[in-house]
Scaffold this motif. Structure first.
Motif, mmCIF file in Angstrom:
data_model
loop_
_atom_site.group_PDB
_atom_site.id
_atom_site.type_symbol
_atom_site.label_atom_id
_atom_site.label_comp_id
_atom_site.label_asym_id
_atom_site.label_seq_id
_atom_site.Cartn_x
_atom_site.Cartn_y
_atom_site.Cartn_z
ATOM 1 N N VAL A 102 0.860 -1.181 0.000
ATOM 2 C CA VAL A 102 0.000 0.000 0.000
ATOM 3 C C VAL A 102 0.897 1.232 0.000
ATOM 4 C CG1 VAL A 102 -1.716 1.341 1.279
ATOM 5 C CG2 VAL A 102 -1.868 -1.158 1.253
ATOM 6 N N LEU A 227 -4.230 4.499 7.543
ATOM 7 C CA LEU A 227 -3.156 3.653 8.060
ATOM 8 C C LEU A 227 -3.721 2.411 8.740
ATOM 9 C CD1 LEU A 227 -0.809 6.406 9.539
ATOM 10 C CD2 LEU A 227 -0.318 4.961 7.563
ATOM 11 N N ALA A 230 -5.075 0.113 6.075
ATOM 12 C CA ALA A 230 -3.983 -0.519 5.334
ATOM 13 C C ALA A 230 -3.386 -1.676 6.125
ATOM 14 C CB ALA A 230 -2.903 0.506 5.006
ATOM 15 N N GLU A 231 -3.190 -1.476 7.421
ATOM 16 C CA GLU A 231 -2.629 -2.552 8.246
ATOM 17 C C GLU A 231 -3.535 -3.782 8.217
ATOM 18 O OE1 GLU A 231 -1.186 -3.503 12.824
ATOM 19 O OE2 GLU A 231 -2.462 -1.775 12.408
ATOM 20 N N LEU A 234 -3.324 -5.499 4.587
ATOM 21 C CA LEU A 234 -2.061 -6.082 4.150
ATOM 22 C C LEU A 234 -1.948 -7.552 4.532
ATOM 23 C CD1 LEU A 234 0.518 -3.259 4.989
ATOM 24 C CD2 LEU A 234 0.070 -4.189 2.704
ATOM 25 N N LEU A 240 3.912 -1.328 3.647
ATOM 26 C CA LEU A 240 3.231 -0.043 3.705
ATOM 27 C C LEU A 240 4.259 1.051 3.484
ATOM 28 C CD1 LEU A 240 0.858 1.904 4.465
ATOM 29 C CD2 LEU A 240 1.591 1.627 6.856
#
Length: 318
Positions: A102, A227, A230-231, A234, A240
């Motif tokens: 990402v 954020l 995204a975590e 993933l 990231l």
């Protein structure tokens, strides 16, 4: 298949292009999401390293960026496009299968700054807008013409770290009582007359414009939400990458990574020590542009890249 050391696309110079691609460690069959497509410089770099089975998901609030992204998708079946804030990436079914990387390239893009009609810059007089998506939310003009003095001062201080926030807010409220603000040059002139031109290196309205732009676009709130999303999205081993352009953004990205990569200081008063399990690995620390890039692209001077890798957590889904 291109490597990260290859030359970036000629039509647009993406900041920290090679370090971003090195940091993402693109897998040919991987799925990658660029949450801030812009004009697609970084995205095309990722795409060049993907094989036929790879996928590139791109997001942006800006309708013009989406127009460019749709043109790219029309020519390449590996590309998927969504017009939205990256804060909502977790709501996109295309990302539900897990991401190998990402990228967030934060702030305003060069094309947005250079287009006076978007109202981001005081250097090119235009309508006082500043919205990433001109069809959504409150414009900068609406904010400065309707918010009360205390709220304007708060925004200038919190989002712009402007020491003269109260004086500027007072001047804005006094001026709008005579005539509302409609143009970027008008607001910049009011601030410049109040504060003076200083050393001439930095326009006195710089911090105020930054603060108002961040506020009307909810940029810091979006960053925190993005954020976290995204975590979650993933895969284990996924990367990231976050490019920040001022201390507020970089502080959020740095703290986000540190809190998940480093054990907190021990608390001797705690009855029971809580075991720390890292969820991210800090891959890079702070990466900045080298002298060669700065010579070619002075706007890269304030850019900071941070890269983290998602780790396996015992008992958690991969």
């Amino acid at each position: 298949m291109a490597s990260a050391s290859a030359a970036p696309p000629s039509q647009h110079v993406p900041v920290l292009w090679a370090p971003v691609l090195d940091g993402l460690a693109v897998k040919p069959a991987g799925t990658y999401l660029d949450g801030t497509f812009g004009r697609g410089g970084h995205a095309r770099g990722v795409l060049a390293q993907l094989g036929p089975e790879g996928r590139l998901l791109v997001m942006d609030k800006d309708p013009e960026a989406i127009r460019v992204a749709n043109a790219l998708a029309a020519d390449d079946a590996r590309v998927r496009v969504r017009q939205a804030s990256f804060a909502t990436l977790g709501e996109w079914p295309e990302a539900a299968g897990g991401l190998d990387g990402v990228l967030f390239d934060l702030g305003v893009s060069s094309p947005q700054l250079d287009e006076a009609a978007r109202g981001f810059s005081f250097r090119n007089d235009g309508p006082l807008d500043m919205r990433m998506d001109p069809t959504q939310g409150m414009s900068a003009a609406e904010f400065v013409n309707t918010a009360d003095e205390a709220e304007i001062a708060r925004v200038l201080w919190v989002h712009g770290e402007e020491r003269q926030s109260r004086r500027i807010a007072k001047a804005i409220v006094a001026r709008r009582a005579e005539r509302v603000f409609e143009r970027t040059g008008d607001l910049a002139d009011v601030i410049a007359k109040l504060l003076g031109r200083g050393d001439g290196k930095t326009h006195p309205a710089t911090r105020s414009f930054q603060a108002i732009r961040i506020h009307v676009n909810a940029e810091l709130d979006d960053l925190v939400a993005g954020l976290e999303a995204a975590e979650r999205a993933l895969k284990v081993g996924g990367r990231l990458a976050v490019i920040s352009f001022h201390s507020l953004e970089d502080r959020i990205a740095k703290q986000f990574i540190n809190e998940r990569a480093k054990a907190p200081p021990s608390n001797r008063r705690a009855v029971v020590e809580v075991a720390f399990t890292p969820r991210l690995r800090d891959v890079s620390g702070a990466i900045k542009a080298d002298e060669a890039e700065l010579a070619a692209n002075p706007r890269a001077r304030s850019a900071v890249l941070r890269v983290a890798e998602k780790l396996a957590v015992p008992g958690a889904a991969a």
